[in-house]
Design an enzyme around this catalytic site. Structure first.
Site, PDB file in Angstrom:
ATOM      1  N   LYS A  74       0.835  -1.216   0.000  1.00 57.77           N
ATOM      2  CA  LYS A  74       0.000   0.000   0.000  1.00 57.77           C
ATOM      3  C   LYS A  74       0.863   1.257   0.000  1.00 57.77           C
ATOM      4  CE  LYS A  74      -2.119  -1.090   3.872  1.00 57.77           C
ATOM      5  NZ  LYS A  74      -1.542  -2.415   4.205  1.00 57.77           N
ATOM      6  N   ARG A 110      11.719  -6.568   4.970  1.00 54.14           N
ATOM      7  CA  ARG A 110      11.483  -5.132   4.805  1.00 54.14           C
ATOM      8  C   ARG A 110      12.328  -4.326   5.802  1.00 54.14           C
ATOM      9  NH1 ARG A 110       5.421  -2.760   4.501  1.00 54.14           N
ATOM     10  NH2 ARG A 110       5.315  -2.987   6.740  1.00 54.14           N
ATOM     11  N   ARG A 166      11.561  -2.572  11.694  1.00 53.53           N
ATOM     12  CA  ARG A 166      10.606  -2.000  12.648  1.00 53.53           C
ATOM     13  C   ARG A 166      10.398  -2.941  13.836  1.00 53.53           C
ATOM     14  NH1 ARG A 166       5.694  -0.425   8.726  1.00 53.53           N
ATOM     15  NH2 ARG A 166       4.598  -1.576  10.332  1.00 53.53           N
TER      16      ARG A 166
END
Ligand code: ADP
Length: 215
Positions: free
Chosen positions: A13, A127, A162
């Site tokens: 997204k 990621r 993250r």
């Protein structure tokens, strides 16, 4: 354009939203980016949201709606916007409908980026994200690494994994998606303007959206 992007964590997204902003100057509104910025700034909202985010749980609807009610009033939304990561629950979708009614905003399309689960899992584990709250550029150690290891190509800040990208938090985020967010697909199919885009490449998703909107 005024477009909502639906899809699991890791569906792309954010990447698609960034590509779309280049087309007509519409802005990306990512609730995840806003929240991470608030956590980093140590604001009240950030303090309230941090533990939910770290565990891969959703931040309560009331906090999200307060935040988005203000965000959609800001002047830059006039140019058009891409909703990235919002709404995430049926109550958020209902509240958004009411809010858009009040603000006289009509969406052009609701796009569901439909990516197989194995691709999603692989992407989330590999990621990396720029830790600078104003940048938050996304990389991938396999398919899109930084030029210098660990350093953002765009702003020179550190690029990190993250907190919610541990294997445990990732599988919890995917469960939360299936339970709370996937029902939005049926909701928006009924509301109209819904388009399912079963593409794993972000460029292919952008092409499908351009075709749909006649751009
Ligand atoms: P991803 O789409 O990869 O899960 P995001 O950056 O969109 O990542 O969101 C990160 C976290 O921020 C979520 O796991 C959740 O805790 C919180 N969050 C973001 N958007 C919302 C939302 N609309 N409602 C509730 N929580 C949200």
């Amino acid at each position: 354009m005024k477009v909502m992007l639906l899809g699991a964590p890791g569906a792309g997204k954010g990447t698609v939203a960034k590509l779309l902003t280049a087309l007509d100057g519409s802005i990306q509104i990512s609730t995840g980016d806003i929240l991470r910025g608030q956590v980093k700034a140590g604001s009240d909202l950030g303090k309230q949201a941090a533990a939910y985010m770290k565990a891969g749980d959703l931040v309560p609807d009331s906090l999200i709606m307060d935040m988005m009610g203000k965000r959609l009033l800001e002047g830059d939304c006039q140019k058009g916007f891409l909703l990235d990561g919002f709404p995430r629950t049926i109550p958020q979708a209902e509240a958004l409908k009411e809010l858009m009614g009040k603000l006289d905003i009509d969406l052009d399309a609701v796009i569901n980026i439909d990516v197989p689960r194995d691709v999603i899992l692989d992407r989330l584990c590999t990621r990396r994200t720029c830790e600078n709250g104003d940048c938050q550029e996304i990389y991938n150690v396999k398919s899109n690494p930084t030029k210098v290891e660990g350093i953002c190509d765009k702003c020179g800040s550190a690029v990190i994994q993250r907190d919610d990208e541990t294997e445990e938090a990732i599988s919890h985020r995917l469960e939360t998606f299936n339970e709370k967010t996937a029902p939005l697909i049926g909701y928006y199919e009924k509301e109209g303007k819904f388009v399912n885009v079963p593409c794993t490449s972000s460029d292919a998703v952008v092409d499908a959206i351009k075709e749909k909107l006649g751009l």
